[in-house]
Scaffold this active site. Structure first.
Site, PDB file in Angstrom:
ATOM      1  N   PRO A   1      36.547  -5.448 123.087  1.00 54.64           N
ATOM      2  CG  PRO A   1      36.904  -6.572 121.086  1.00 54.64           C
ATOM      3  CD  PRO A   1      37.342  -6.519 122.498  1.00 54.64           C
TER       4      PRO A   1
ATOM      5  CE1 TYR B   1      44.826   1.428 123.334  1.00 53.46           C
ATOM      6  CE2 TYR B   1      43.271  -0.033 122.222  1.00 53.46           C
ATOM      7  CZ  TYR B   1      43.657   1.235 122.611  1.00 53.46           C
ATOM      8  OH  TYR B   1      42.879   2.316 122.294  1.00 53.46           O
TER       9      TYR B   1
HETATM   10  C1  LIG Z   1      40.584  -3.779 114.665  1.00 53.47           C
HETATM   11  C2  LIG Z   1      39.291  -3.097 115.009  1.00 53.47           C
HETATM   12  C3  LIG Z   1      38.357  -3.950 115.757  1.00 53.47           C
HETATM   13  C4  LIG Z   1      37.108  -3.287 116.190  1.00 53.47           C
HETATM   14  C5  LIG Z   1      37.202  -2.413 117.376  1.00 53.47           C
HETATM   15  C6  LIG Z   1      37.753  -3.074 118.587  1.00 53.47           C
HETATM   16  C7  LIG Z   1      37.899  -2.124 119.728  1.00 53.47           C
HETATM   17  C8  LIG Z   1      38.606  -2.683 120.922  1.00 53.47           C
HETATM   18  C9  LIG Z   1      39.466  -1.709 121.688  1.00 53.47           C
HETATM   19  C10 LIG Z   1      38.841  -0.383 121.788  1.00 53.47           C
HETATM   20  C11 LIG Z   1      39.373   0.639 122.462  1.00 53.47           C
HETATM   21  C12 LIG Z   1      38.665   1.878 122.444  1.00 53.47           C
HETATM   22  C13 LIG Z   1      39.162   2.976 122.979  1.00 53.47           C
HETATM   23  C14 LIG Z   1      38.469   4.267 122.853  1.00 53.47           C
HETATM   24  O1  LIG Z   1      38.898   5.220 123.413  1.00 53.47           O
HETATM   25  S1  LIG Z   1      37.024   4.364 121.922  1.00 53.47           S
HETATM   26  C15 LIG Z   1      36.365   6.001 122.171  1.00 53.47           C
HETATM   27  C16 LIG Z   1      36.149   6.601 120.887  1.00 53.47           C
HETATM   28  N1  LIG Z   1      35.327   7.782 121.064  1.00 53.47           N
HETATM   29  C17 LIG Z   1      35.733   8.984 120.668  1.00 53.47           C
HETATM   30  O2  LIG Z   1      36.807   9.169 120.129  1.00 53.47           O
HETATM   31  C18 LIG Z   1      34.754  10.085 120.924  1.00 53.47           C
HETATM   32  C19 LIG Z   1      35.369  11.460 120.909  1.00 53.47           C
HETATM   33  N2  LIG Z   1      36.151  11.699 119.726  1.00 53.47           N
HETATM   34  C20 LIG Z   1      36.216  12.935 119.077  1.00 53.47           C
HETATM   35  O3  LIG Z   1      35.584  13.872 119.478  1.00 53.47           O
HETATM   36  C21 LIG Z   1      37.145  13.065 117.899  1.00 53.47           C
HETATM   37  O4  LIG Z   1      37.232  11.847 117.221  1.00 53.47           O
HETATM   38  C22 LIG Z   1      38.563  13.521 118.329  1.00 53.47           C
HETATM   39  C23 LIG Z   1      39.445  13.677 117.061  1.00 53.47           C
HETATM   40  C24 LIG Z   1      39.232  12.522 119.274  1.00 53.47           C
HETATM   41  C25 LIG Z   1      38.516  14.856 119.077  1.00 53.47           C
HETATM   42  O5  LIG Z   1      37.747  15.800 118.396  1.00 53.47           O
HETATM   43  P1  LIG Z   1      38.225  17.354 118.291  1.00 53.47           P
HETATM   44  O6  LIG Z   1      38.660  17.857 119.570  1.00 53.47           O
HETATM   45  O7  LIG Z   1      37.125  18.072 117.570  1.00 53.47           O
HETATM   46  O8  LIG Z   1      39.524  17.235 117.412  1.00 53.47           O
HETATM   47  P2  LIG Z   1      39.815  17.643 115.881  1.00 53.47           P
HETATM   48  O9  LIG Z   1      40.020  19.114 115.851  1.00 53.47           O
HETATM   49  O10 LIG Z   1      38.853  17.042 114.957  1.00 53.47           O
HETATM   50  O11 LIG Z   1      41.234  16.906 115.676  1.00 53.47           O
HETATM   51  C26 LIG Z   1      42.339  17.194 116.492  1.00 53.47           C
HETATM   52  C27 LIG Z   1      43.606  16.783 115.761  1.00 53.47           C
HETATM   53  O12 LIG Z   1      43.548  15.374 115.502  1.00 53.47           O
HETATM   54  C28 LIG Z   1      43.658  15.158 114.072  1.00 53.47           C
HETATM   55  N3  LIG Z   1      42.815  14.009 113.710  1.00 53.47           N
HETATM   56  C29 LIG Z   1      41.507  13.865 113.913  1.00 53.47           C
HETATM   57  N4  LIG Z   1      41.072  12.720 113.418  1.00 53.47           N
HETATM   58  C30 LIG Z   1      42.140  12.105 112.856  1.00 53.47           C
HETATM   59  C31 LIG Z   1      42.323  10.881 112.133  1.00 53.47           C
HETATM   60  N5  LIG Z   1      41.307  10.027 111.938  1.00 53.47           N
HETATM   61  N6  LIG Z   1      43.557  10.588 111.693  1.00 53.47           N
HETATM   62  C32 LIG Z   1      44.601  11.416 111.899  1.00 53.47           C
HETATM   63  N7  LIG Z   1      44.487  12.613 112.586  1.00 53.47           N
HETATM   64  C33 LIG Z   1      43.264  12.932 113.033  1.00 53.47           C
HETATM   65  C34 LIG Z   1      43.134  16.441 113.467  1.00 53.47           C
HETATM   66  O13 LIG Z   1      43.581  16.571 112.116  1.00 53.47           O
HETATM   67  C35 LIG Z   1      43.711  17.469 114.413  1.00 53.47           C
HETATM   68  O14 LIG Z   1      45.074  17.662 114.187  1.00 53.47           O
HETATM   69  P3  LIG Z   1      45.599  18.948 113.296  1.00 53.47           P
HETATM   70  O15 LIG Z   1      45.005  18.777 111.931  1.00 53.47           O
HETATM   71  O16 LIG Z   1      47.074  18.810 113.320  1.00 53.47           O
HETATM   72  O17 LIG Z   1      45.090  20.169 113.985  1.00 53.47           O
HETATM   73  N1  LIG Z   2      33.707   0.343 123.044  1.00 51.03           N
HETATM   74  C1  LIG Z   2      34.827  -0.377 123.177  1.00 51.03           C
HETATM   75  O1  LIG Z   2      35.013  -1.411 122.536  1.00 51.03           O
HETATM   76  C2  LIG Z   2      35.871   0.049 124.148  1.00 51.03           C
HETATM   77  C3  LIG Z   2      35.809   1.245 124.835  1.00 51.03           C
HETATM   78  N2  LIG Z   2      36.782   1.558 125.728  1.00 51.03           N
HETATM   79  C4  LIG Z   2      36.680   2.758 126.554  1.00 51.03           C
HETATM   80  O2  LIG Z   2      35.357   2.884 127.009  1.00 51.03           O
HETATM   81  C5  LIG Z   2      35.056   4.260 127.213  1.00 51.03           C
HETATM   82  C6  LIG Z   2      33.773   4.628 126.508  1.00 51.03           C
HETATM   83  O3  LIG Z   2      33.949   4.473 125.110  1.00 51.03           O
HETATM   84  P1  LIG Z   2      32.698   4.247 124.143  1.00 51.03           P
HETATM   85  O4  LIG Z   2      31.452   4.317 124.909  1.00 51.03           O
HETATM   86  O5  LIG Z   2      32.978   3.038 123.352  1.00 51.03           O
HETATM   87  O6  LIG Z   2      32.831   5.497 123.161  1.00 51.03           O
HETATM   88  P2  LIG Z   2      32.039   6.864 123.072  1.00 51.03           P
HETATM   89  O7  LIG Z   2      32.664   7.625 121.969  1.00 51.03           O
HETATM   90  O8  LIG Z   2      30.574   6.622 123.031  1.00 51.03           O
HETATM   91  O9  LIG Z   2      32.356   7.564 124.468  1.00 51.03           O
HETATM   92  C7  LIG Z   2      33.315   8.558 124.668  1.00 51.03           C
HETATM   93  C8  LIG Z   2      32.674   9.687 125.451  1.00 51.03           C
HETATM   94  O10 LIG Z   2      33.692  10.598 125.808  1.00 51.03           O
HETATM   95  C9  LIG Z   2      33.153  11.905 125.706  1.00 51.03           C
HETATM   96  N3  LIG Z   2      34.240  12.842 125.453  1.00 51.03           N
HETATM   97  C10 LIG Z   2      35.113  12.841 124.408  1.00 51.03           C
HETATM   98  N4  LIG Z   2      35.932  13.890 124.486  1.00 51.03           N
HETATM   99  C11 LIG Z   2      35.591  14.561 125.619  1.00 51.03           C
HETATM  100  C12 LIG Z   2      36.073  15.729 126.241  1.00 51.03           C
HETATM  101  N5  LIG Z   2      37.093  16.439 125.711  1.00 51.03           N
HETATM  102  N6  LIG Z   2      35.497  16.151 127.393  1.00 51.03           N
HETATM  103  C13 LIG Z   2      34.472  15.450 127.925  1.00 51.03           C
HETATM  104  N7  LIG Z   2      33.969  14.331 127.389  1.00 51.03           N
HETATM  105  C14 LIG Z   2      34.519  13.895 126.240  1.00 51.03           C
HETATM  106  C15 LIG Z   2      32.183  11.849 124.541  1.00 51.03           C
HETATM  107  O11 LIG Z   2      31.134  12.824 124.678  1.00 51.03           O
HETATM  108  P3  LIG Z   2      31.161  14.251 123.915  1.00 51.03           P
HETATM  109  O12 LIG Z   2      31.418  13.983 122.486  1.00 51.03           O
HETATM  110  O13 LIG Z   2      29.811  14.828 124.246  1.00 51.03           O
HETATM  111  O14 LIG Z   2      32.254  15.042 124.568  1.00 51.03           O
HETATM  112  C16 LIG Z   2      31.622  10.445 124.670  1.00 51.03           C
HETATM  113  O15 LIG Z   2      30.422  10.453 125.389  1.00 51.03           O
HETATM  114  C17 LIG Z   2      36.275   5.040 126.748  1.00 51.03           C
HETATM  115  O16 LIG Z   2      37.111   5.309 127.848  1.00 51.03           O
HETATM  116  C18 LIG Z   2      36.967   4.068 125.833  1.00 51.03           C
HETATM  117  O17 LIG Z   2      38.347   4.307 125.759  1.00 51.03           O
HETATM  118  C19 LIG Z   2      37.864   0.760 125.943  1.00 51.03           C
HETATM  119  C20 LIG Z   2      37.982  -0.410 125.263  1.00 51.03           C
HETATM  120  C21 LIG Z   2      36.977  -0.871 124.340  1.00 51.03           C
END
Ligand SMILES: CCCCCCCCC/C=C/C=C/C(=O)SCCNC(=O)CCNC(=O)[C@H](O)C(C)(C)COP(=O)(O)OP(=O)(O)OC[C@H]1O[C@@H](n2cnc3c(N)ncnc32)[C@H](O)[C@@H]1OP(=O)(O)O
Ligand SMILES: NC(=O)C1=CN([C@@H]2O[C@H](COP(=O)(O)OP(=O)(O)OC[C@H]3O[C@@H](n4cnc5c(N)ncnc54)[C@H](OP(=O)(O)O)[C@@H]3O)[C@@H](O)[C@H]2O)C=CC1
Length: 333
Positions: A240, A197
């Site tokens: 995904p 996307y």
């Molecule tokens: C239809 C579904 C089909 C199935 C899936 C198909 C997938 C296909 C395509 C996939 C694409 C994937 C892409 C990806 O990138 S996946 C990677 C995902 N991994 C992670 O996100 C790992 C790391 N994530 C995190 O650490 C946290 O989730 C974070 C929120 C991103 C960051 O953490 P942190 O820095 O600790 O932030 P916070 O302080 O907790 O939050 C910051 C502000 O964001 C607000 N917030 C947090 N969560 C939400 C929420 N769920 N909804 C709304 N707002 C949120 C939070 O409130 C903070 O804002 P503030 O309150 O104004 O301060």
């Molecule tokens: N799984 C899926 O279906 C898809 C995934 N992707 C992409 O693939 C990649 C991997 O995702 P996936 O393995 O699924 O998810 P994960 O959540 O396992 O991976 C995300 C990683 O990013 C690290 N990370 C998050 N925030 C920070 C930060 N501030 N600094 C350094 N590291 C950070 C996390 O480690 P930590 O918390 O220790 O910081 C974690 O290891 C991503 O780029 C995602 O967008 C794209 C499309 C589909």
């Protein structure tokens, strides 16, 4: 003969029209062919694809390498001979992953704490890396943050958090390493992991879509600018693939998984090992002519979502007979 066929078509058409409301061709219903069974045609392979030793004497940095797809990429590169550095925020998770992979492959994996949102932390991470292994040959910008959320519910900090991790984080890592590599006249392969996307945009993940699109622009631009320094820049857009990090934030109840699989022409999710093989190839010397490439790796999901008529997959052969008869029976415009 022609009259008989037309007569039959006419009767069929009448049946369709008279029961149109009831039948509605069930385009979205269970009467259509079920998807998913075709997955047996496309079994995922788990072994490393490249010849063993393909990354001997190579150093690889994988951001977000402690979990999910980054972990799988680290395992494959390590198995193929690379010395890996994995970097993210949670040192305990990184250390556990590093030990597990090292003990399986016999190649060193180093864990370095780094929040990619902080340019100073990125610079210190690269200092640490230089001391441990020297500058890398392979950089995989895989770290990301994401969650589904209606855009009207997003706070400024929510927007900033995702775009900082994804776009600024990738830029900080890429620029810091790029500058040092250029200074040392060392070539490298840079790979960014985006999403399908990034190209289309998507509601409910707007900060992620915007930031990933920015990452793609960054990598395509640098592919053009920094080839002269021996740097290649490529992009993989995964579809995904089940990981805890992604699925817990994008489909926390699991309610959308079946619909997601149903629209994928290969009938299944991808696997971490599959994308790890692709990432390894793109990062290897076998791909030394590849730069500026955007590789969609999604089992066909993107084109499946894009084609206006693809819902017609649900029409059964019997329903096609009726539709065809109606179409053939139409005279004039
Ligand atoms: C239809 C579904 C089909 C199935 C899936 C198909 C997938 C296909 C395509 C996939 C694409 C994937 C892409 C990806 O990138 S996946 C990677 C995902 N991994 C992670 O996100 C790992 C790391 N994530 C995190 O650490 C946290 O989730 C974070 C929120 C991103 C960051 O953490 P942190 O820095 O600790 O932030 P916070 O302080 O907790 O939050 C910051 C502000 O964001 C607000 N917030 C947090 N969560 C939400 C929420 N769920 N909804 C709304 N707002 C949120 C939070 O409130 C903070 O804002 P503030 O309150 O104004 O301060
Ligand atoms: N799984 C899926 O279906 C898809 C995934 N992707 C992409 O693939 C990649 C991997 O995702 P996936 O393995 O699924 O998810 P994960 O959540 O396992 O991976 C995300 C990683 O990013 C690290 N990370 C998050 N925030 C920070 C930060 N501030 N600094 C350094 N590291 C950070 C996390 O480690 P930590 O918390 O220790 O910081 C974690 O290891 C991503 O780029 C995602 O967008 C794209 C499309 C589909």
């Amino acid at each position: 003969m022609a009259a008989r066929v037309l007569g039959r078509a006419g009767r069929l058409a009448a049946v369709v029209r008279s029961s149109a409301v009831r039948l509605q061709l069930r385009l979205h219903g269970s009467a259509g062919l079920r998807f998913g069974s075709q997955a047996s045609f496309f079994p995922p392979l788990g072994d490393a694809m490249l010849p063993s030793g393909s990354f001997n004497n190579h150093v690889a940095l994988i951001t977000g390498g402690g979990t999910g797809l980054g972990r799988a990429m680290t395992a494959t590169l390590s198995q193929l001979g690379a010395q890996c550095i994995i970097a993210s925020r949670k040192l305990d998770i990184l250390q556990r992953t590093a030990e597990e992979i090292s003990s399986q492959t016999g190649n060193k994996v180093h864990a370095v704490q780094c929040d990619v949102r902080d340019p100073q932390a990125v610079s210190q991470c690269v200092d640490q890396m230089e001391a441990l292994t020297g500058l890398p040959d392979v950089i995989i910008n895989n770290a990301a943050g994401n969650f589904v959320c209606p855009s009207e519910r997003l706070s400024p900090n929510a927007w900033k958090t995702i775009t900082d991790i994804v776009l600024n984080g990738t830029a900080f890592v890429t620029l810091e390493l790029g500058k040092r590599l250029i200074q040392n006249q060392k070539g490298a392969s840079f790979l960014a992991i985006t999403t399908i996307y990034a190209e289309s945009g998507s509601g409910f993940v707007v900060p992620s879509a915007s930031a990933k699109a920015g990452v793609e622009a960054l990598y395509k631009s640098l592919a053009a600018e920094w080839g002269r320094y021996g740097h290649r820049f490529n992009i993989i857009q995964p579809g995904p693939i089940r990981t805890k990090g992604a699925f817990s934030r994008l489909d926390p109840t699991g309610a959308f998984e079946k619909a997601t699989i149903d629209r994928i022409p290969t009938g299944r999710l991808g696997t971490p090992a599959e994308i790890a093989n692709l990432a390894a190839y793109v990062s290897s010397n076998y791909a030394s002519w590849m730069s500026g490439a955007v590789i969609r790796f999604d089992g066909g999901e993107y084109v499946s979502l894009a084609g206006e008529f693809n819902e017609l997959r649900s029409v059964t052969p019997d329903q096609w007979k009726i539709l065809e008869a109606m179409i053939r029976n139409t005279k004039g415009s």
